[in-house]
Scaffold this active site. Structure first.
Site, PDB file in Angstrom:
ATOM      1  N   GLY A 437       0.955  -1.148  -0.077  1.00 43.66           N
ATOM      2  CA  GLY A 437      -0.529   0.103  -0.121  1.00 43.66           C
ATOM      3  C   GLY A 437       0.964   1.180   0.449  1.00 43.66           C
ATOM      4  O   GLY A 437      -0.097   2.252  -0.343  1.00 43.66           O
ATOM      5  N   GLY A 443       4.472  -5.173   1.785  1.00 47.98           N
ATOM      6  CA  GLY A 443       4.041  -6.245   0.790  1.00 47.98           C
ATOM      7  C   GLY A 443       5.227  -7.194  -0.439  1.00 47.98           C
ATOM      8  O   GLY A 443       4.910  -7.887  -1.245  1.00 47.98           O
TER       9      GLY A 443
END
Length: 513
Positions: A437, A443
């Site tokens: 994000g 991530g």
């Protein structure tokens, strides 16, 4: 153990940023004795630095998106859990109803959401009784120690990583009591132990890679992996080999050099890799040797293969036993999910669950008879053994539902895009699609064959909103690569279309008829 502030000549000679001054004023571990008081007075009446900074030393994260509803990050070395531990986590999450959930992280770990401060003393007690901890799991501390998710059951195993990940965690955290030697680092620190030649862990600050030297098993040392807004690079070999009983000593030497000399004025330059690049890799090795003693050169270690898929029913190295690799879409679990997973691990396996870095689970110890029973369990309707190739490779950070740093709603957008693309495309093999994000890249976007990093972008009407930068080409294995920027400022509403185009043009996908 006495918890103290780490004071050394470096702090006296260098300028410190605001966060460093707060850490020097009061070690985060010191709030442990105040947690009962905090629970009674409530978060509204806490010192702001204790609330927003120092509680992270106990894994408790203030979330501006959900004031008063905290995130609690655990420590699960090697990602190994028992069914009882899963049930304890489930009961904690269940307490918070719709506000409670649990995420599997990219460090073989769990993060619990919706936690209330008034419950923290009781939660920490229950975790401790279950053999779990949250100590030093956040901010400028050594993070969860990762290893081979198939440790002890892997047919391709070189070493069982579990004893080493546990040993390293106990060393770094003083047996989960808190270790002030490593509670004031310039930034976070990631440690990993590989167990087979396809355990890809080069995004860590230090990696212990098993390799024989003249017939003796030991570990080569790789250092300097980093994924960050400023820099993305894999670890490189330090040209050092140690015996298994030396891993804590060499780790201590490496961390101390960085702890005492790393950047503490400009926080964006505080990561270990940046310190290595600044002083030079050979110079750092020389400094390690001065403190540690004579270093044995690395006999030559490589990561030979691309990481295996763990999905489906697979044979363990123990004759007649199997493990089940189960897909958890973007790693999110409810209390009910956790209870059902614990039940399945007992009903079909040996009551043990493994967490993987791609946010999935493994149930171990199944007999052939139990394998057939598992295949009929309704649990697999939620969490399949054989997910479609796009869903299978999808990894996502928390996103802006909970995280104030995230610029995009990664989990929901990743789920939707993967589902629709699996319905629309034939893909020859699983492709890693990593969603994050924000540029902090929790991530691990730059590791993905396709990476998506949250940003701001104008839509077709010229209105600024959620968007992504797309990278392609990240890979793991013998010749690993970091993804390169392919497109910038893709509006979130157009991301599925952009993914579809790239999957067809770059990865051999075809339209389903």
């Amino acid at each position: 153990m006495t918890i103290k502030n780490q004071v050394n000549p470096y702090f006296a000679e260098k300028k410190l940023n605001k966060i460093e001054k707060s850490k020097l004023e009061k070690d985060g571990l010191l709030v442990g004795s105040e947690i009962e008081k905090f629970a009674k007075i409530g978060w509204e009446n806490m010192d702001e630095t204790d609330l927003k900074l120092r509680l992270k030393w106990y894994g408790m994260f203030w979330r501006p998106k959900t004031p008063g509803k905290f995130m609690l990050r655990l420590r699960i070395p090697n990602g190994v859990l028992t069914s009882n531990q899963i049930r304890v986590v489930a009961s904690i999450v269940e307490r918070y109803g719709e506000n409670g959930s649990c995420d599997i992280t990219t460090r073989q770990n769990l993060q619990l959401r919706g936690i209330l401060l008034c419950d923290l003393p009781e939660i920490l007690r229950r975790l401790r009784e279950a053999g779990l901890s949250s100590i030093q799991s956040g901010f400028d501390n050594p993070r969860n120690v990762t290893g081979n998710p198939l440790a002890g059951i892997d047919p391709n195993e070189i070493v069982d990583t579990r004893p080493y990940t546990t040993k390293l965690q106990n060393f770094l955290t003083n047996n989960c009591e808190g270790n002030s030697e490593y509670s004031n680092l310039p930034r976070k620190w990631n440690t990993a132990v590989a167990g087979s030649k396809d355990n890809f862990l080069l995004h860590n600050d230090i990696v212990f890679h098993p390799v024989e030297n003249n017939g003796v098993m030991g570990f080569s040392i790789w250092i300097g992996g980093i994924l960050s807004p400023q820099m993305n690079a894999y670890a490189f070999p330090m040209n050092v080999w140690v015996l298994p009983d030396e891993i804590c000593n060499i780790l201590d030497t490496v961390i101390r050099l960085w702890r005492d000399n790393g950047e503490r004025e400009k926080r964006t330059k505080g990561r270990f890799r940046m310190y290595l690049d600044e002083i030079g890799h050979e110079e750092f090795r020389s400094q390690v040797e001065k403190l540690y003693g004579t270093l044995t050169p690395d006999p030559g270690s490589i990561f030979e293969n691309s990481p295996r898929s763990h999905f489906g029913i697979n044979q363990q190295k123990q004759a007649g036993l199997y493990f089940a690799g189960i897909h958890v879409p973007v790693g999110r679990l409810t209390a009910e999910d956790l209870q059902d997973i614990a039940t399945a691990s007992l009903k079909y396996g040996n009551g043990e669950i493994r967490l993987t870095e791609d946010q999935n689970i493994i149930i171990t110890g199944l007999t052939s008879e139990k394998v057939e029973e598992l295949k009929t369990d309704t649990l697999l309707q939620r969490f399949p053994l054989a997910p479609s190739n796009i869903s299978a490779g999808t990894v996502s950070c928390t996103g802006n539902t909970y995280c104030s740093f995230a610029l995009t709603n990664t989990k929901d957008q990743a789920l939707k895009a993967a589902k629709e693309l699996d319905e629309e495309l034939n893909l020859p093999e699983e492709i890693k699609v990593h969603w994050t994000g924000c540029p902090n890249t929790c991530g691990q976007a730059y590791m993905g064959a396709i990476g998506l990093t949250g940003t701001k972008a104008k839509n077709a009407e010229g209105v600024m909103g959620e968007g992504y930068t797309m990278t392609i080409g990240g890979s793991q294995g013998r010749n690993p690569t970091i993804g390169q920027i392919y497109r910038k400022a893709i509006p979130a509403a157009e991301i599925k279309t952009a993914l579809k185009e790239v999957l067809i043009s770059k990865f051999g996908a075809t339209e389903k008829k």
